[in-house]
Motif scaffolding. Structure first.
Motif, PDB file in Angstrom:
ATOM      1  N   GLN A  70      47.010   0.735 -11.391  1.00 13.68           N
ATOM      2  CA  GLN A  70      48.026   0.441 -12.388  1.00 13.68           C
ATOM      3  C   GLN A  70      47.933  -0.997 -12.879  1.00 13.68           C
ATOM      4  O   GLN A  70      47.593  -1.911 -12.116  1.00 13.68           O
ATOM      5  CB  GLN A  70      49.418   0.677 -11.794  1.00 13.68           C
ATOM      6  N   PRO A  71      48.254  -1.219 -14.157  1.00  9.89           N
ATOM      7  CA  PRO A  71      48.299  -2.589 -14.668  1.00  9.89           C
ATOM      8  C   PRO A  71      49.515  -3.326 -14.134  1.00  9.89           C
ATOM      9  O   PRO A  71      50.559  -2.713 -13.854  1.00  9.89           O
ATOM     10  CB  PRO A  71      48.381  -2.385 -16.184  1.00  9.89           C
ATOM     11  N   GLU A  80      39.923  -9.485 -13.570  1.00  7.21           N
ATOM     12  CA  GLU A  80      39.913  -9.896 -14.970  1.00  7.21           C
ATOM     13  C   GLU A  80      40.716  -8.949 -15.862  1.00  7.21           C
ATOM     14  O   GLU A  80      40.788  -9.153 -17.074  1.00  7.21           O
ATOM     15  CB  GLU A  80      38.469  -9.984 -15.483  1.00  7.21           C
ATOM     16  N   GLY A  81      41.293  -7.898 -15.266  1.00  6.37           N
ATOM     17  CA  GLY A  81      42.116  -6.973 -16.036  1.00  6.37           C
ATOM     18  C   GLY A  81      41.347  -6.141 -17.033  1.00  6.37           C
ATOM     19  O   GLY A  81      41.905  -5.678 -18.035  1.00  6.37           O
ATOM     20  N   CYS A  82      40.069  -5.888 -16.756  1.00  6.76           N
ATOM     21  CA  CYS A  82      39.243  -5.140 -17.711  1.00  6.76           C
ATOM     22  C   CYS A  82      39.565  -3.651 -17.718  1.00  6.76           C
ATOM     23  O   CYS A  82      39.273  -2.952 -18.691  1.00  6.76           O
ATOM     24  CB  CYS A  82      37.762  -5.353 -17.407  1.00  6.76           C
ATOM     25  N   PHE A 141      49.036 -15.074 -14.789  1.00  2.74           N
ATOM     26  CA  PHE A 141      47.707 -15.310 -15.351  1.00  2.74           C
ATOM     27  C   PHE A 141      47.329 -14.234 -16.378  1.00  2.74           C
ATOM     28  O   PHE A 141      46.170 -14.107 -16.761  1.00  2.74           O
ATOM     29  CB  PHE A 141      46.654 -15.337 -14.235  1.00  2.74           C
ATOM     30  N   GLY A 142      48.299 -13.406 -16.772  1.00  7.85           N
ATOM     31  CA  GLY A 142      48.024 -12.348 -17.718  1.00  7.85           C
ATOM     32  C   GLY A 142      48.028 -10.985 -17.055  1.00  7.85           C
ATOM     33  O   GLY A 142      48.418 -10.833 -15.884  1.00  7.85           O
ATOM     34  N   ARG A 143      47.567  -9.993 -17.777  1.00  8.75           N
ATOM     35  CA  ARG A 143      47.584  -8.627 -17.268  1.00  8.75           C
ATOM     36  C   ARG A 143      46.425  -8.407 -16.306  1.00  8.75           C
ATOM     37  O   ARG A 143      45.269  -8.643 -16.640  1.00  8.75           O
ATOM     38  CB  ARG A 143      47.491  -7.640 -18.429  1.00  8.75           C
ATOM     39  N   LYS A 144      46.753  -7.924 -15.111  1.00 12.80           N
ATOM     40  CA  LYS A 144      45.760  -7.645 -14.079  1.00 12.80           C
ATOM     41  C   LYS A 144      45.892  -6.176 -13.642  1.00 12.80           C
ATOM     42  O   LYS A 144      46.638  -5.411 -14.239  1.00 12.80           O
ATOM     43  CB  LYS A 144      45.964  -8.575 -12.875  1.00 12.80           C
TER      44      LYS A 144
END
Length: 735
Positions: free
Chosen positions: A655-656, A640-642, A661-664
């Motif tokens: 690392q991000p 969920e990229g939290c 689907f967005g930033r993971k």
């Protein structure tokens, strides 16, 4: 000598000729060449090397230990000091071998090494040893490492004033070749004068690498016919400094040894004068590395040797920057109207130039740190280079020589266009320091809510740059926690944590713990035990103890309570003898352990035991430690990229990553050190993978497939290479 004839091993084995080495490696070559020269002169000599590692001289101990056969073949003993002043005392003892005991050798050379803070802390030992005098057939070289830009030190450094205070003549080499030559000259000057002789080495010279000429006959010196009290000069070696003996030695230093040093410098023409030897109006003085920066700056402006002679500019390069040889300075200054002294940091050479020339007939104006209008000119802070010198001195040269005689300060340089793509404004940020992936300090430097910790010397000091750690301040090496002893009676906070590395603890920090115990201060020392001096090359901790031994030592000092946290609670075995009451917990219970210790009155200790990540990685590559079979991945479809895993581990390998689907979040596998602290979060996106089946063999270049008549690609005879890396060690390793 053809390039094909040279091997790296030749740097020490080759008796004479051309070899390639770094500035630090040249120090071992100095010893080898001096001992060979002594044997040629009929003396069976030996040498003692001791000191303490520290950038820019952080690799000396590795150099000595990595060349055991050279040490054996040349009677060189290497004894690492537990700290700098004990190393200096060890070298002092080597000079007494033939005076106080039945010596096995004709003479013993001594070499002490340490960075500028080590010079400062060793002052008492060095002053005593220097006053006592050296072995007449030995001599001592004091190698002081200066870090003028504070690249790897808490303070920018210059050792000249301390070395002056110790009354040791100072040689300042500006290249690897001069390290080799001045080191030999230093030994000859030391055994003649009776003084310890200092060799000031700055970072760029220590890390520099070049081809140099070596050989026992390269340095030839003459001994002056100097008399003192009506008899040929011979210094007095003492081992007792009580009352009249100390005063007598003081007299000998001021009126004998210093005069002998001047006579030696003068007779052997150690100082260099270039440019216009006659009909000069302007003189420029610089020494060591700064002299070569000055020459580069002048060359850029079209002022090479012939141009300097034509325009009446004379240059002076003192090899011995203290004591300056007065006759040489006066001869250089004859006929000059103005002298400019270019030197890093505070005015040192400039001060003594003024002292020597003050009151002389037609004395020239002397400028340096301030210009003719008394404004600031050459800076007394930071590091100088050719660019800075050129910008500072060009207006002055234009004023005195004319605009047509002086080229631009910085010429247009050849540039190679490199396409880096369009800059991403979102990624434009300063790189903040951080710990290696899997570093134990990532976890060990956290403190419980409501507490704070004191910073100190070592890799863990980066925690003070991370606001979430609540680590504040710094101190000199070995002073960790004692600031709190002084502040505690006057503040509302009743307890503090204090970080200290095991290397620092064994160097001098154990006394800080003893001080806290003696003062009854409420403090918890966190001894970050990784069994390596990571900042200077990962060496073993000299005089180190195992964790059980350390606990017993702390118990004997009077520590109230001791706890051990580790990544492997089974590593000590059933027979380990810890101090009574020592609790050994798994590292996950750090917060709980710290909360317990902060409530215990007095001085408590938490030993956090986990190997240095960088050394662990090296040992795995060398086959000394098994590679973990498990690897960790993150399923981007579930993530969920939290960022909780990155917060829990503070690991650079977490690392991000931008996805459709967005930033993971992802695990950077090549840098991952398999510490697995990222698994501490309760996240279903993590996948633990255990490899199975056959391990493929590493591919190798098939040399046989290269055709014998294959044409080699064109190679530049010379050129510039831009080295990019994190920290300085990578560039030094390539050298």
């Amino acid at each position: 000598m053809a390039l094909a004839d040279f091997k790296l091993e030749d740097r020490f084995a080759r008796n004479e000729g051309d070899v390639a080495m770094s500035g630090v490696q040249a120090l071992l070559r100095v010893l080898v060449d001096q001992l060979r020269a002594d044997r040629r002169d009929g003396m069976n000599n030996a040498a003692m090397v001791s000191g303490y590692r520290g950038s820019p001289l952080g690799g000396i101990d590795s150099l000595m230990l990595g060349n055991p056969q050279e040490l054996v073949d040349n009677n060189i003993e290497f004894v690492p000091g537990l700290n700098e002043d004990l190393g200096a005392t060890t070298v002092w003892g080597s000079q007494l071998a033939n005076r106080n005991f039945d010596g096995k050798f004709d003479g013993v050379l001594g070499m002490w090494y340490g960075k500028a803070p080590g010079v400062d802390r060793s002052g008492d030992a060095i002053r005593h040893a220097n006053v006592c005098g050296v072995d007449p057939k030995g001599g001592v070289l004091l190698v002081a490492g200066d870090d003028p830009a504070s690249k790897s030190s808490t303070l920018a450094s210059e050792s000249e004033f301390a070395l002056l205070h110790f009354q040791t003549p100072i040689l300042y080499p500006g290249s690897v070749q001069e390290v080799a030559d001045y080191g030999r000259i230093g030994y000859e000057l030391s055994r003649y004068s009776g003084l310890w002789v200092s060799l000031k080495i700055v970072t760029n010279v220590a890390d520099g690498y070049s081809t140099i000429k070596v050989g026992p006959g390269r340095v030839q010196v003459e001994r002056p016919d100097f008399e003192w009290d009506g008899v040929p000069w011979q210094h007095t070696q003492q081992d007792s400094l009580f009352g009249p003996l100390a005063v007598r030695q003081e007299l000998e230093i001021h009126e004998g040894r210093m005069e002998a040093t001047d006579a030696f410098t003068r007779l052997n023409k150690l100082d260099l004068v270039t440019g216009a030897t006659s009909d000069a109006r302007l003189g420029i003085v610089a020494a060591g590395k700064t002299y070569y920066d000055l020459r580069e700056a002048l060359d850029r402006m079209g002022l090479d040797e012939s141009a300097l002679k034509q325009r009446g500019v004379r240059l002076y390069k003192p090899a011995v920057v203290w004591p300056l040889e007065a006759n040489g300075v006066k001869e250089f200054a004859r006929g000059l109207e103005t002298i400019v002294v270019v030197e890093e940091k505070r005015a040192f050479i400039e001060m003594f130039m003024r002292e020597i020339l003050y009151g002389s007939t037609n004395a020239p104006t002397i400028l340096g740190k301030r210009d003719a209008s008394n404004g600031f000119w050459f800076p007394g802070h930071g590091e100088m280079d050719a660019d800075l010198i050129a910008r500072k001195i060009r207006p002055f040269l234009v004023q005195h020589l004319g605009e047509d005689s002086v080229g631009p300060a910085v010429r247009e340089r050849i540039t190679i266009p490199v396409s880096l793509g369009a800059p991403d404004s979102k990624k434009q940020s300063n790189r903040t320091p951080n710990f290696c992936s899997g570093c134990p300090h990532n976890r060990s430097t956290w403190v419980p809510e409501g507490s704070e910790a004191g910073g100190g010397i070592g890799c863990h000091g980066m925690a003070s740059m991370t606001p979430t750690r609540n680590v504040k301040g710094t101190t000199q090496m070995g002073g960790e926690g004692v600031q709190w002893v002084g502040a505690a009676p006057f503040v509302t906070m009743d307890h503090r944590f204090q970080n200290i590395g095991d290397g620092t603890f064994h160097h001098s920090g154990s006394l800080a713990v003893r001080q806290a115990v003696a003062a009854g201060t409420n403090v918890t020392y966190k001894i970050l035990y990784n069994a390596a001096v990571a900042m200077t090359g990962g060496q073993d901790v000299d005089g180190g103890m195992t964790v059980p031994e350390l606990s017993r030592s702390l118990e004997a000092e009077g520590v109230s309570k001791i706890m051990v946290l580790t990544h492997d609670t089974e590593k000590y075995g059933e027979d380990a003898k810890f101090a009574d009451g020592t609790e050994v917990w798994y590292r996950d219970r750090l917060d709980e352990a710290q909360r317990m210790l902060r409530d215990v009155p007095g001085c408590t200790v938490l030993i956090y035991d986990q190997p240095c990540a960088a050394e662990l990685r090296r040992d795995r590559k060398r086959g000394k430690v098994a590679e973990p079979t498990m690897a960790v991945f993150i399923n981007e479809a579930v993530c969920e990229g939290c960022g909780d895993c990155g917060e829990k581990s503070s690991c650079l390998s977490v690392q991000p990553v931008e996805t459709e689907f967005g930033r993971k979040t992802s695990i950077h596998q090549s840098s991952c050190n398999k510490d697995f602290t990222c698994l501490d979060g309760d996240c279903p996106a993590f996948i633990e993978v255990v490899a199975g089946g056959a391990v493929p063999e590493k591919s190798a270049l098939a040399i046989a497939e290269i055709q014998a008549d294959q044409i080699e690609p064109d190679r530049l005879d010379e050129g510039n290479v831009l080295m990019i890396g994190i920290g300085g060690t990578g560039v030094v390793t390539v050298n």
